[in-house]
Design a protein around this motif. Structure first.
Motif, PDB file in Angstrom:
ATOM      1  N   ASP A 234       0.830  -1.201   0.000  1.00  0.00           N
ATOM      2  CA  ASP A 234       0.000   0.000   0.000  1.00  0.00           C
ATOM      3  C   ASP A 234       0.866   1.254   0.000  1.00  0.00           C
ATOM      4  O   ASP A 234       1.919   1.289   0.630  1.00  0.00           O
ATOM      5  CB  ASP A 234      -0.926  -0.018   1.211  1.00  0.00           C
ATOM      6  N   ARG A 235       0.380   2.320  -0.692  1.00  0.00           N
ATOM      7  CA  ARG A 235       1.150   3.557  -0.751  1.00  0.00           C
ATOM      8  C   ARG A 235       0.362   4.677  -1.410  1.00  0.00           C
ATOM      9  O   ARG A 235      -0.604   4.446  -2.137  1.00  0.00           O
ATOM     10  CB  ARG A 235       2.467   3.353  -1.488  1.00  0.00           C
ATOM     11  N   TYR A 236       0.806   5.900  -1.154  1.00  0.00           N
ATOM     12  CA  TYR A 236       0.300   7.076  -1.855  1.00  0.00           C
ATOM     13  C   TYR A 236       1.470   8.040  -2.066  1.00  0.00           C
ATOM     14  O   TYR A 236       2.558   7.825  -1.533  1.00  0.00           O
ATOM     15  CB  TYR A 236      -0.847   7.742  -1.091  1.00  0.00           C
ATOM     16  N   ASN A 256       1.652   3.000   7.493  1.00  0.00           N
ATOM     17  CA  ASN A 256       2.363   3.187   8.759  1.00  0.00           C
ATOM     18  C   ASN A 256       3.194   4.467   8.770  1.00  0.00           C
ATOM     19  O   ASN A 256       3.926   4.712   9.719  1.00  0.00           O
ATOM     20  CB  ASN A 256       3.289   1.992   9.024  1.00  0.00           C
ATOM     21  N   GLY A 257       3.118   5.248   7.669  1.00  0.00           N
ATOM     22  CA  GLY A 257       3.938   6.445   7.571  1.00  0.00           C
ATOM     23  C   GLY A 257       5.366   6.153   7.176  1.00  0.00           C
ATOM     24  O   GLY A 257       6.244   7.018   7.286  1.00  0.00           O
ATOM     25  N   VAL A 556     -11.178   4.839   5.915  1.00  0.00           N
ATOM     26  CA  VAL A 556     -10.202   5.316   4.946  1.00  0.00           C
ATOM     27  C   VAL A 556      -8.874   4.651   5.251  1.00  0.00           C
ATOM     28  O   VAL A 556      -8.572   4.319   6.399  1.00  0.00           O
ATOM     29  CB  VAL A 556     -10.072   6.850   4.965  1.00  0.00           C
ATOM     30  N   ALA A 557      -8.072   4.453   4.215  1.00  0.00           N
ATOM     31  CA  ALA A 557      -6.819   3.727   4.377  1.00  0.00           C
ATOM     32  C   ALA A 557      -5.945   3.990   3.169  1.00  0.00           C
ATOM     33  O   ALA A 557      -6.384   4.497   2.138  1.00  0.00           O
ATOM     34  CB  ALA A 557      -7.084   2.227   4.517  1.00  0.00           C
ATOM     35  N   THR A 558      -4.673   3.628   3.301  1.00  0.00           N
ATOM     36  CA  THR A 558      -3.768   3.632   2.163  1.00  0.00           C
ATOM     37  C   THR A 558      -4.056   2.380   1.337  1.00  0.00           C
ATOM     38  O   THR A 558      -4.171   1.289   1.888  1.00  0.00           O
ATOM     39  CB  THR A 558      -2.312   3.655   2.639  1.00  0.00           C
ATOM     40  N   LEU A 559      -4.129   2.540   0.025  1.00  0.00           N
ATOM     41  CA  LEU A 559      -4.618   1.467  -0.838  1.00  0.00           C
ATOM     42  C   LEU A 559      -3.481   0.781  -1.591  1.00  0.00           C
ATOM     43  O   LEU A 559      -2.430   1.366  -1.850  1.00  0.00           O
ATOM     44  CB  LEU A 559      -5.629   2.032  -1.843  1.00  0.00           C
ATOM     45  N   LYS A 560      -3.736  -0.469  -1.959  1.00  0.00           N
ATOM     46  CA  LYS A 560      -2.788  -1.244  -2.774  1.00  0.00           C
ATOM     47  C   LYS A 560      -3.550  -2.036  -3.816  1.00  0.00           C
ATOM     48  O   LYS A 560      -3.290  -3.215  -4.028  1.00  0.00           O
ATOM     49  CB  LYS A 560      -1.947  -2.144  -1.893  1.00  0.00           C
ATOM     50  N   GLU A 913       1.289  -7.015  10.357  1.00  0.00           N
ATOM     51  CA  GLU A 913       2.217  -5.895  10.259  1.00  0.00           C
ATOM     52  C   GLU A 913       2.042  -5.107   8.966  1.00  0.00           C
ATOM     53  O   GLU A 913       2.193  -3.890   8.934  1.00  0.00           O
ATOM     54  CB  GLU A 913       3.672  -6.396  10.337  1.00  0.00           C
ATOM     55  N   ARG A 914       1.740  -5.786   7.857  1.00  0.00           N
ATOM     56  CA  ARG A 914       1.699  -5.109   6.564  1.00  0.00           C
ATOM     57  C   ARG A 914       0.351  -5.188   5.873  1.00  0.00           C
ATOM     58  O   ARG A 914       0.192  -4.671   4.775  1.00  0.00           O
ATOM     59  CB  ARG A 914       2.758  -5.734   5.630  1.00  0.00           C
ATOM     60  N   GLY A 915      -0.636  -5.855   6.467  1.00  0.00           N
ATOM     61  CA  GLY A 915      -1.922  -5.994   5.792  1.00  0.00           C
ATOM     62  C   GLY A 915      -1.859  -7.101   4.758  1.00  0.00           C
ATOM     63  O   GLY A 915      -1.124  -8.073   4.895  1.00  0.00           O
TER      64      GLY A 915
END
Length: 935
Positions: A234-236, A256-257, A556-560, A913-915
């Motif tokens: 996941d990232r943006y 996780n920033g 809401v979340a960071t998507l992959k 830890e990483r989804g």
């Protein structure tokens, strides 16, 4: 031929030596160039063998060419620096390649005709046709007349055992070392006195009888290995570029920033991801620029929580290698700048925000790793960041952006790299803004959306030749937003996503046609979840959207994840292959099949197949008649994968599970599906079990809407496409999340949740021949549990781990059930393998391997495991620890696993830890080799 020509190197060889029948395969090598640049990536090729004037087709790759016409289907071939190689007629390349009949070369003039598609210019005929010389005609050598071959013409090995009379060859006829060479060819070691032999047999009586002495055992190392097909995590604020055949995603920030410096390549032809090398890659960052130059991805600048960067790198997908771009005095560090590629293949970088949050109005021109010059300051626009820039063919045009956190711009300028000069744009009718979208249509700049004093949804065009602005229609345009993406298709601008008012991630968009000055909304069906600060690329046929920050389920979340939008035919969305929670994994004997499942609220159609012989991935084609789903079962019948049951998910806005009693049979040989008849099928359900008896699939148990627990099932016969009910039995309680194994004559079921989610205690055996159930003994049975594993050894069912009813703790004990004696034997708790549930387990033929899982409810995932040998320790069993991998992260939640005969393959979709993950990896246990010496 539009911007495309090919230098054809020629036919070089028959694939292998001539035996009794010449292989119907020809090795061909060629070279393709797009414009003046060697093509890199995956090309789509079509081939035909034609006569001298091209008016007659003797053969084509898919058999559809007539009278020299273009075949219907293409073959995907990797091209490196313009060079490619293909085995014409090799059917292992798929249904798009047919064998070449030897009769083709009964014609005196045979020529090869080639078509090529680089994914942008469409399929084009390469000229001229290439004449086949003598090598192709070797294929008719199998038609030699009887008696025409003399001893001098025989190849080594041409005479087989059937041609040699028994006892006719003695020691005088054998050459020195011939017997040893024959043993080696059979996978054995032939050695003389004083030599050694390695064997997996600890009691190799045939060697001992031949005079060998066993010395010791040597254990090979266990190993993990990645089998790839992993989309990036996941990232943006990452970048994505299109190389001509693949999308490459790199960098950004995750949920996780954490700043990232990894990525992956996505091939839309096969719906496959390939991780890219991290060696020599730039350091972790976001807000960098990423562009594609001649198929090379160039990354520069950006920042992380500690540093703003003035370096970068270029990545060559053909070699999977990074080359660093060092710091230069010509360019200062910055992030959130713009980068465009000029006609001279220079990357022009301008603006951005430097160290200390200082806006910049400087820039430079980069040619791969070398900075050519700084952009002039004379007449340059006011310093800014999060602005937009386009290349017109002769100039870079910059417009908009943020001067500070509260001061925005609605001005810009033209930059001419040939003269290194700036020319101001005329005043814009649009309000000041940043994070808008901007594309070049071929004649004008189109600007839409953005954020300033308000959210904007207006649109305007700018004509560089006349320096005039025109306000455009807003009718049917998307709602106001910023941080959208936009691509130019060649005829219209497609806008998607963005953040609207009230911090709302949006999943809609529209197409703007400048010819009609009209907007058309994108279809909502299968649209990806709402997102912003995502990426989008245009392939020549599709827009590919990926990643970003947005809505997942109800939060809401960071998507992959992502999707492909194809405008043709009114437009349609197709999800990208991504992390597949709830997917099933099946072993065919040479391929791993992964099907179904999804991510969040998205249920994925189709699936993936991994050929373990070649370590290559292919797509399992979706079929509209086979609905995508979670929580189904899948098994291998010997020729087909049979999937059944499960559910899909919708949010309306409440979660709704739509349970199914449908299924399908997938044939890998033809890549086709056949639906299973639903007449007399069990009630729609999930969390059931399915076993294969050798001729039938038996489905039993499960769960459905309204807390329905099932204690029934049915037998499915694929030969008749018919179902036969499995009779109910009062002694067999309804349950879900239990386990079932097939013994060779019976189905054993055990454990799981019973009605009202109480733990199911007793197990049972079902004999399909008698059509009757028999209760299992409970004496000495393990404590009732769920989230455990069960395997069949050939004589016993091994039950291990899970969550027990009494204490609701995860455990590391279990039991062995012997149906011949209807008895249980304890698998005692072990300090070697920690307590766990939702783990993976397989039987190797001699050991049970358990791996991964969770140690507590909601706790961290595990990345280690253990091997259990039930015959060791005098029959008490023995555990051996499996250490964690340095590269494979912890996984849990019932990861899919299969045993290939040599290694355990895991598709483990989730980590605390990483989804979710989508990669596949393997674990190979150590093997003991015994050393035998001949004195």
């Amino acid at each position: 031929m539009k911007n495309l020509f090919a230098l054809l190197v020629g036919i070089v060889s028959i694939v292998s030596a001539l035996h009794a029948q010449v292989p119907q395969i020809i090795n061909y090598q060629g070279r393709v160039v797009v414009g003046a640049v060697n093509f890199n990536g995956t090309g789509q090729f079509k081939f035909a063998l034609v006569n001298g004037d091209g008016s007659e087709t003797f053969w084509s790759n898919d058999g559809t060419s007539i009278a020299g016409s273009e075949p219907a289907s293409a073959v995907s071939i990797a091209v490196s620096k313009g060079l490619y190689s293909v085995l014409l007629g090799d059917t292992s390349l798929g249904a798009s390649m047919t064998p070449i009949p030897a009769s083709v070369f009964s014609n005196s003039d045979v020529r090869l005709r080639v078509w090529f598609n680089n994914g942008i210019n469409g399929s084009q005929l390469l000229a001229p046709d290439q004449r086949i010389a003598a090598v192709g005609y070797a294929m008719i050598a199998g038609n030699v007349a009887d008696g025409a071959i003399t001893a001098a013409k025989l190849a080594n090995g041409a005479v087989t055992a059937a041609s040699i009379a028994d006892g006719s060859i003695g020691a005088p006829q054998l050459g020195a070392g011939a017997a040893a060479a024959n043993l080696n060819a059979g996978g054995q070691s032939g050695v003389g006195s004083g030599g050694v032999v390695l064997s997996t047999n600890p009691d190799a009586t045939e060697l001992i009888n031949a005079g060998y002495v066993k010395l010791t055992g040597i254990e090979s190392a266990e190993r993990y290995r990645s089998l790839h097909n992993a989309p990036p995590g996941d990232r943006y604020t990452h970048t994505a570029v299109w190389t001509g055949s693949e999308m490459i995603v790199w960098g950004g920030v995750n949920s996780n920033g954490t700043y990232l410096n990894d990525g992956a390549r996505y091939n839309p032809v096969f719906d496959l991801w390939t991780p890219i090398s991290a060696k020599n890659a730039p350091s972790e960052r976001a807000g960098h620029s990423g562009v594609s130059v001649a198929g090379i991805m160039i990354v520069w600048g950006g920042s992380n929580s500690a540093t703003t960067f003035a370096d970068g790198g270029y990545y060559n997908p053909a070699s999977d290698e990074w080359t660093p771009i060092p710091v230069s005095p010509l360019m200062s560090a910055r992030a959130y700048h713009t980068a465009v590629v000029s006609s001279a293949n220079e990357v022009i970088i301008w603006g951005g925000i430097g160290p200390g949050n200082t806006p910049l109005n400087t820039g430079g021109r980069l040619y791969f790793t070398q900075w050519q010059a700084a952009t002039s300051l004379a007449g340059a626009p006011v310093a800014r960041y999060v602005h937009r820039a386009v290349w017109t063919g002769t100039e870079m045009i910059v417009w908009g952006g943020a001067e500070t956190g509260s001061v925005f711009r609605n001005d810009g300028a033209h930059y001419n790299p040939t003269t290194n000069t700036w020319t101001p744009m005329t005043a814009s009718p649009l309000a000041s803004r940043y994070a808008h979208v901007m594309v070049w249509s071929g004649s004008q700049v189109l600007v839409w959306g953005g954020l300033g004093a308000a959210y904007y949804g207006d649109c305007a065009s700018y004509a560089p030749g006349t320096k005039t602005w025109t306000l455009l229609s807003n009718a049917d345009a998307p709602s106001p937003r910023f941080y959208s993406t936009a691509v130019w298709t060649g005829s219209d601008m497609i806008v998607f996503g963005g953040q609207g008012s009230a911090n709302t991630p949006l999943n809609d968009g529209a197409r703007y046609d400048p010819t009609t000055n009209a907007w058309t909304a994108l279809p909502a069906a299968d649209s990806p979840t709402g997102r912003y600060v995502h990426t989008a690329v245009w392939t020549g046929e599709e827009m590919i959207v990926w990643g970003g920050y947005g809505r997942l389920n109800t939060g809401v979340a960071t998507l992959k994840d992502g999707a492909r939008f194809k405008p043709a035919g009114g437009g349609s969305w197709t999800p990208l292959a991504a992390a597949r929670g709830g997917a099933t994994t099946v072993w065919t004997g040479n391929e791993v099949l992964i099907w179904g499942g999804g991510y969040g609220s998205i249920v994925y159609p189709g699936g993936l197949r991994l050929d373990m012989t070649t370590n290559t991935w292919r797509r399992i084609s979706p079929d509209p008649a086979i609905a995508p789903r979670f929580g189904h079962t899948a098994l291998w019948s010997g020729s087909e994968m049979i999937v059944w049951g499960g559910f899909d998910i919708s949010y309306n806005p409440f979660t709704v599970y739509n349970y199914m009693n449908t299924g399908g049979r997938y044939n890998p040989a033809s890549d086709t599906w056949t639906t299973t008849d639903s007449t007399n099928a069990p009630t729609a359900r999930s969390s059931h079990t399915a076993v294969w008896t050798g001729s039938e699939m038996i489905v039993w148990g499960g769960y459905s809407t309204g807390n329905q627990f099932f204690g029934d099932g049915a037998r499915y016969d694929p030969a008749t496409d018919g179902w036969t009910p499995v009779p109910d039995d009062p002694a067999v309680s309804a349950r879900l999340s239990h386990k079932a194994v097939w013994t060779g004559s019976e189905m054993l079921i055990w454990g799981g949740y019973g009605s009202a989610f109480a733990y199911a205690i007793a197990g049972a055996r079902f004999d399909p021949v008698a059509g009757a159930w028999t209760a299992m003994s409970t004496t000495g049975a393990p404590a009732a549990r769920t989230y455990f594993s069960a395997v069949w050894t050939g004589s016993e069912m091994l039950v291990w781990g899970g969550v027990v009813e009494v204490t609701f703790d995860y455990v590391n004990n279990g039991g062995r059930y012997n149906p011949a004696s209807d008895t249980w034997t304890e698998i005692a708790p072990t300090p070697v393998v920690s307590r766990r549930g939702t783990h993976a387990a397989v039987w190797t033929g001699s050991e049970m391997i358990v791996w991964g899982g969770r140690s507590t409810a909601g706790g961290n995932s595990l990345g280690d495991g253990g091997r259990y040998d039930p015959t060791a320790g005098g029959g008490a069993g023995k555990w051996t620890a499996i250490p964690p991998s340095a590269t494979i992260g912890p996984r849990s939640d019932s990861p899919g696993a299969v045993w290939t005969g040599t290694e355990m393959i895991l598709h483990s979709p989730y980590s605390s830890e990483r989804g979710s993950y989508a990669d596949v990896f393997s674990y190979t246990p150590p093997k003991t080799l015994y050393l035998y010496l001949r004195p």
